[in-house]
Design a protein around this motif. Sequence first.
Motif, PDB file in Angstrom:
ATOM      1  N   THR A   3       0.838  -1.202   0.000  1.00  0.00           N
ATOM      2  CA  THR A   3       0.000   0.000   0.000  1.00  0.00           C
ATOM      3  C   THR A   3       0.871   1.249   0.000  1.00  0.00           C
ATOM      4  OG1 THR A   3      -1.763  -1.167   1.151  1.00  0.00           O
ATOM      5  CG2 THR A   3      -1.809   1.224   1.238  1.00  0.00           C
ATOM      6  N   TRP A   6       2.107   1.911  -3.521  1.00  0.00           N
ATOM      7  CA  TRP A   6       1.085   2.524  -4.385  1.00  0.00           C
ATOM      8  C   TRP A   6       0.877   3.993  -4.015  1.00  0.00           C
ATOM      9  CZ3 TRP A   6       0.406   0.340  -8.683  1.00  0.00           C
ATOM     10  CH2 TRP A   6       0.354  -1.039  -8.818  1.00  0.00           C
ATOM     11  N   ARG A   7       0.885   4.285  -2.733  1.00  0.00           N
ATOM     12  CA  ARG A   7       0.691   5.677  -2.302  1.00  0.00           C
ATOM     13  C   ARG A   7       1.861   6.554  -2.739  1.00  0.00           C
ATOM     14  NH1 ARG A   7      -2.307   4.868   3.546  1.00  0.00           N
ATOM     15  NH2 ARG A   7      -4.136   3.893   2.613  1.00  0.00           N
ATOM     16  N   TRP A  74      -5.539   3.305  -2.139  1.00  0.00           N
ATOM     17  CA  TRP A  74      -6.526   3.288  -1.071  1.00  0.00           C
ATOM     18  C   TRP A  74      -7.561   2.178  -1.288  1.00  0.00           C
ATOM     19  CZ3 TRP A  74      -4.127   7.804  -2.544  1.00  0.00           C
ATOM     20  CH2 TRP A  74      -3.421   8.447  -1.533  1.00  0.00           C
ATOM     21  N   GLN A  76      -7.840  -0.648   0.232  1.00  0.00           N
ATOM     22  CA  GLN A  76      -8.316  -1.225   1.497  1.00  0.00           C
ATOM     23  C   GLN A  76      -9.220  -0.279   2.277  1.00  0.00           C
ATOM     24  OE1 GLN A  76      -7.663  -4.379   1.893  1.00  0.00           O
ATOM     25  NE2 GLN A  76      -6.338  -4.362   0.110  1.00  0.00           N
TER      26      GLN A  76
END
Length: 139
Positions: A3, A6-7, A74, A76
Amino acid sequence: MLTNYWRFLFWLSLAASLVMLLAPAETVLQIKIWLAHWLPFGQQLDALDAAQNSDKWIHFSVFALLGWLGSQAWRQKPVARHPLLMGLVFMAVGTEGLQHWVPGRSASVADLLADLAGLMLGLLVARAGATRLSYKNAN
């Protein structure tokens, strides 16, 4: 951990997009010339004038990428998708409006529509991928 990756990509892409969308026309032209120098068949594309409407495709692609990356970042947290969407729509409207005051640039409804269409495609592709992944995991 993934995550955060990706952010990071989302924020990096967002920053690069803002710089390119709000750069003066002369700077954008120099970047296009530099990129064309490195692209295979760049001179042939220039001779064909294939880039006549390339700005619409660039706007479309930038926002498709931002929509997709934001959805991945985002994934999740479904509650974060609405602010993400609204933020990217605001960015599309805001950057088009600000281009009116950037030397050599102009605000364009067609560019705004390309931004919004790209954003919708990016979000739809991300949603389709998430749906397919959840279906695959259920079986």
